[in-house]
Motif scaffolding. Sequence first.
Motif: not given
Length: 245
Positions: A98-104, A130-131, A194-203
């Motif tokens: 989830x930390x990695x998900x938040x990085x550009x 993109x994936x 950030x919980x929002x990034x957890x939600x994106x990965x959880x989809x």
Amino acid sequence: MKILSITTATNHLSVAINDDKQVIAEKNEVDQRNHSEHLDPLISEILKENNLTLNDIDRFAVAQGPGSYTGLRIGITTAKMFASILDKDLVGVSTLASLAQGVDAGDSIIVAELDARNDNFFAGGYVKDDNGVKNVVADGHYHIDDLLNKVKAAAGNKKVIFVGSDIDKYQDQITSIWPEINYQQAPAGANQVHAANIGLLALDSEAIDPDKMVPKYLRRTQAELDWHKKTGKAYGPDSDYVEEV
């Protein structure tokens, strides 16, 4: 799919609601250190502010570890309870992913890390496109020397982005082990979970039976280490040692 996501893995408390890939809302508290008191009210607030109830949620997601032993149990217990009572999906997400998900990231390897003291880290290496994020250095508990050597082998000529704990205080050790490294710390806002990034990965993640979800600590607790030293017995399931204390 509406996803309610929770993280209590660190001193940063975060709750979010996602609708598929859209982040509807996120609420955060930093460095309060009393997640057990603040989590439920924060969930109630974010639901009320968005005219939702728990019954409107299709899937619950939670940072499963690594992180604070007590913190992880607070978030996981809450998510398990909601999923079980409401008969909804439950997903556990790596705190590091989830930390990695938040990085550009661009053409970089992302090293998501939490300082575990004494030159040790909970860390994992990721690449992002993109994936989403892909784990290329397994999440684990590493001494900084071991971590850097594994990242070096995976990175090739890629730039390295550290996200999580402040890595700058380890600059001398980093450059002594890897003199040619090209690295930077992620922007300030990205260094919290950030919980929002957890939600994106959880989809797109596989749901788990709530009764079978346990924290992923990535190292033995001190109680387990003490029990093993005292008894000499091999480590067993998560709570075997409790009977001996």
